[in-house]
Design a protein around this motif. Structure first.
Motif, PDB file in Angstrom:
ATOM      1  N   GLU A   1       0.775  -1.322  -0.030  1.00  0.00           N
ATOM      2  CA  GLU A   1       0.041  -0.112   0.021  1.00  0.00           C
ATOM      3  C   GLU A   1       1.014   1.379   0.058  1.00  0.00           C
ATOM      4  OE1 GLU A   1      -3.523   2.179   2.488  1.00  0.00           O
ATOM      5  OE2 GLU A   1      -3.018  -0.078   3.098  1.00  0.00           O
ATOM      6  N   LYS A   2       2.261   1.124   0.885  1.00  0.00           N
ATOM      7  CA  LYS A   2       2.759   2.609   1.013  1.00  0.00           C
ATOM      8  C   LYS A   2       3.506   2.735  -0.265  1.00  0.00           C
ATOM      9  CE  LYS A   2       5.159   5.485   3.159  1.00  0.00           C
ATOM     10  NZ  LYS A   2       4.516   6.898   3.340  1.00  0.00           N
ATOM     11  N   TYR A   3       4.044   1.569  -1.156  1.00  0.00           N
ATOM     12  CA  TYR A   3       4.825   2.003  -2.457  1.00  0.00           C
ATOM     13  C   TYR A   3       4.064   0.928  -3.356  1.00  0.00           C
ATOM     14  CZ  TYR A   3       8.401   2.542   1.252  1.00  0.00           C
ATOM     15  OH  TYR A   3       9.046   3.171   2.414  1.00  0.00           O
ATOM     16  N   PRO A   4       3.490   2.078  -4.045  1.00  0.00           N
ATOM     17  CA  PRO A   4       2.437   1.537  -5.238  1.00  0.00           C
ATOM     18  C   PRO A   4       3.181   1.099  -6.393  1.00  0.00           C
ATOM     19  CG  PRO A   4       2.368   3.900  -5.151  1.00  0.00           C
ATOM     20  CD  PRO A   4       3.148   3.474  -4.052  1.00  0.00           C
ATOM     21  N   GLN A   5       4.494   1.360  -6.630  1.00  0.00           N
ATOM     22  CA  GLN A   5       5.147   0.627  -7.934  1.00  0.00           C
ATOM     23  C   GLN A   5       5.034  -0.947  -7.870  1.00  0.00           C
ATOM     24  OE1 GLN A   5       6.695   1.959  -5.170  1.00  0.00           O
ATOM     25  NE2 GLN A   5       8.714   1.338  -4.761  1.00  0.00           N
ATOM     26  N   ARG A   6       4.714  -1.476  -9.059  1.00  0.00           N
ATOM     27  CA  ARG A   6       4.312  -2.766  -9.085  1.00  0.00           C
ATOM     28  C   ARG A   6       3.430  -3.325  -7.923  1.00  0.00           C
ATOM     29  NH1 ARG A   6       8.106  -8.282  -9.209  1.00  0.00           N
ATOM     30  NH2 ARG A   6       6.251  -9.502  -9.570  1.00  0.00           N
ATOM     31  N   LEU A   7       2.180  -3.022  -8.036  1.00  0.00           N
ATOM     32  CA  LEU A   7       1.307  -3.577  -6.889  1.00  0.00           C
ATOM     33  C   LEU A   7       1.291  -5.245  -6.973  1.00  0.00           C
ATOM     34  CD1 LEU A   7      -1.655  -1.320  -7.162  1.00  0.00           C
ATOM     35  CD2 LEU A   7      -0.239  -1.451  -5.318  1.00  0.00           C
ATOM     36  N   LEU A   8       1.460  -5.881  -5.629  1.00  0.00           N
ATOM     37  CA  LEU A   8       1.263  -7.155  -5.801  1.00  0.00           C
ATOM     38  C   LEU A   8       0.081  -7.775  -5.519  1.00  0.00           C
ATOM     39  CD1 LEU A   8       4.740  -7.466  -3.909  1.00  0.00           C
ATOM     40  CD2 LEU A   8       4.525  -7.597  -6.271  1.00  0.00           C
ATOM     41  N   HIS A   9      -0.690  -7.114  -4.778  1.00  0.00           N
ATOM     42  CA  HIS A   9      -2.105  -7.486  -4.219  1.00  0.00           C
ATOM     43  C   HIS A   9      -2.958  -7.448  -5.729  1.00  0.00           C
ATOM     44  CE1 HIS A   9      -2.322  -8.913  -0.452  1.00  0.00           C
ATOM     45  NE2 HIS A   9      -1.661  -7.923   0.283  1.00  0.00           N
ATOM     46  N   PRO A  10      -3.858  -8.112  -5.948  1.00  0.00           N
ATOM     47  CA  PRO A  10      -4.661  -7.966  -7.153  1.00  0.00           C
ATOM     48  C   PRO A  10      -5.611  -6.749  -6.890  1.00  0.00           C
ATOM     49  CG  PRO A  10      -4.863 -10.272  -6.511  1.00  0.00           C
ATOM     50  CD  PRO A  10      -4.323  -9.356  -5.289  1.00  0.00           C
TER      51      PRO A  10
ATOM     52  N   GLY B   1      -0.185 -15.042  -9.486  1.00  0.00           N
ATOM     53  CA  GLY B   1      -0.618 -13.582  -9.685  1.00  0.00           C
ATOM     54  C   GLY B   1      -0.563 -13.209 -11.334  1.00  0.00           C
ATOM     55  N   GLY B   2      -0.513 -14.076 -12.220  1.00  0.00           N
ATOM     56  CA  GLY B   2      -0.727 -14.160 -13.702  1.00  0.00           C
ATOM     57  C   GLY B   2       0.625 -14.333 -14.358  1.00  0.00           C
ATOM     58  N   ASP B   3       0.794 -13.410 -15.289  1.00  0.00           N
ATOM     59  CA  ASP B   3       2.097 -13.452 -16.047  1.00  0.00           C
ATOM     60  C   ASP B   3       3.468 -13.355 -15.034  1.00  0.00           C
ATOM     61  OD1 ASP B   3       0.691 -13.997 -18.233  1.00  0.00           O
ATOM     62  OD2 ASP B   3       0.482 -11.939 -18.989  1.00  0.00           O
ATOM     63  N   VAL B   4       3.208 -12.636 -13.958  1.00  0.00           N
ATOM     64  CA  VAL B   4       4.449 -12.305 -13.141  1.00  0.00           C
ATOM     65  C   VAL B   4       3.812 -12.737 -11.683  1.00  0.00           C
ATOM     66  CG1 VAL B   4       5.493 -10.366 -14.388  1.00  0.00           C
ATOM     67  CG2 VAL B   4       3.772 -10.010 -12.814  1.00  0.00           C
ATOM     68  N   PRO B   5       4.941 -12.853 -10.895  1.00  0.00           N
ATOM     69  CA  PRO B   5       4.584 -13.113  -9.507  1.00  0.00           C
ATOM     70  C   PRO B   5       3.727 -12.211  -8.882  1.00  0.00           C
ATOM     71  CG  PRO B   5       6.951 -13.941  -9.895  1.00  0.00           C
ATOM     72  CD  PRO B   5       6.274 -13.164 -11.027  1.00  0.00           C
ATOM     73  N   GLY B   6       2.556 -12.499  -7.996  1.00  0.00           N
ATOM     74  CA  GLY B   6       2.031 -11.566  -7.113  1.00  0.00           C
ATOM     75  C   GLY B   6       2.170 -11.915  -5.715  1.00  0.00           C
ATOM     76  N   MET B   7       1.459 -11.100  -4.700  1.00  0.00           N
ATOM     77  CA  MET B   7       1.692 -11.320  -3.343  1.00  0.00           C
ATOM     78  C   MET B   7       1.270 -12.882  -3.178  1.00  0.00           C
ATOM     79  SD  MET B   7       2.405  -9.705  -0.765  1.00  0.00           S
ATOM     80  CE  MET B   7       1.910  -7.941  -0.879  1.00  0.00           C
ATOM     81  N   LEU B   8       0.397 -13.626  -3.379  1.00  0.00           N
ATOM     82  CA  LEU B   8       0.344 -15.068  -3.109  1.00  0.00           C
ATOM     83  C   LEU B   8       1.491 -15.628  -3.422  1.00  0.00           C
ATOM     84  CD1 LEU B   8      -1.486 -17.139  -2.070  1.00  0.00           C
ATOM     85  CD2 LEU B   8      -2.764 -17.382  -4.293  1.00  0.00           C
ATOM     86  N   ASP B   9       1.835 -15.567  -4.582  1.00  0.00           N
ATOM     87  CA  ASP B   9       2.975 -16.368  -5.012  1.00  0.00           C
ATOM     88  C   ASP B   9       4.356 -16.128  -4.008  1.00  0.00           C
ATOM     89  OD1 ASP B   9       2.747 -17.311  -8.108  1.00  0.00           O
ATOM     90  OD2 ASP B   9       2.071 -15.290  -7.796  1.00  0.00           O
ATOM     91  N   TYR B  10       4.531 -14.891  -3.754  1.00  0.00           N
ATOM     92  CA  TYR B  10       5.652 -14.496  -2.704  1.00  0.00           C
ATOM     93  C   TYR B  10       5.438 -14.972  -1.364  1.00  0.00           C
ATOM     94  CZ  TYR B  10       7.911 -11.606  -6.309  1.00  0.00           C
ATOM     95  OH  TYR B  10       8.274 -11.212  -7.660  1.00  0.00           O
TER      96      TYR B  10
END
Length: 239
Positions: A91-100, A158-167
């Motif tokens: 939330e604090k750093y919106p670059q490359r959002l990891l949550h859907p 997370g789709g084509d790239v890892p998202g929060m769940l992946d990490y």
């Protein structure tokens, strides 16, 4: 990141200007979650490793629970617990959002994280003895993730790239090969049952954020054996 772990009698290094401070332990899967999010989002930070068996007194001022991970801001504010840290950073750093972005999908991913939380507990039971063999429960929970990845038909959760769940689930998948070495007779994972997860696991290894913290199975085994003997060698990776 591979610096010596600090224990009682140590002094906390001064905060670096313009950087977050991550308090970690190099072999802790929960701390690795925070590393992955920080590295995936390229957030400037430094790392102070904590010797969990001999915690410095000053660390309890940052996290009264004495656990890792914790992060400290330049303001002196500290937060802890791996999932809380992950949410805060996203939330604090919106670059490359990891949550859907979709609230429903975010909620569904959160539910999967809750399901996954049973796996580390059952792995602990597997290696430390239990009246009931927890392997079947572990495999049943893994079935859920195999099915979910099949339904999504994507390279990552997370789709084509890892998202929060992946990490947030990755650290335990990184350790699977080490578990097989430590207890091959107990930790039996039928590979044909988890084809999608196997592909996902190999693809995750190529992710830039994962590469930063990845530890080979043999090194995980060295640490596990030292921990089990009662003399955890936190500094195996210190050069």
């Amino acid at each position: 990141m591979n610096e010596k772990h600090l224990g009682k009698g140590s002094t906390n290094p001064p905060l670096s200007k313009g950087k977050l401070r991550l308090y970690s332990m190099r072999f802790c899967p929960y701390a690795q979650r925070a590393h992955l999010v920080l590295d995936a989002k390229k957030i400037p930070h430094d790392v102070v490793n904590i010797k969990l068996s001999d915690k410095p007194d000053w660390y309890f001022e940052r996290n009264p629970l004495g656990k890792v991970p914790a992060i400290e801001m330049e303001s002196g504010d500290c937060i802890y617990e791996s999932l809380i840290i992950a949410d805060y950073l996203d939330e604090k750093y919106p670059q490359r959002l990891l949550h859907p972005k979709d609230p429903i999908q975010k909620a569904k991913d959160r539910i999967l994280v809750e399901h996954f939380s049973k796996i580390p507990t059952n792995v602990y039971k597997l290696f430390h003895g239990s009246d009931i063999d927890p392997l079947d429960d572990i495999l049943t929970d893994l079935d859920l993730f195999e099915k979910e990845l099949t339904l999504r038909a994507t390279r990552f959760f997370g789709g084509d790239v890892p998202g929060m769940l992946d990490y947030v689930i990755w650290p335990w998948f990184e350790r699977i090969d080490a578990f097989k070495i430590v207890a091959p007779e107990k930790f039996v994972i039928p590979s044909e049952r988890y084809k999608k997860l196997k592909e996902w696991k190999e693809t995750m290894k190529e992710d830039d954020a994962v590469k930063v913290t990845y530890i080979k199975p043999e090194i995980h085994v060295q640490f596990f054996n030292s921990y089990k003997s009662g003399n955890a060698n936190y500094d195996i990776l210190v050069k």
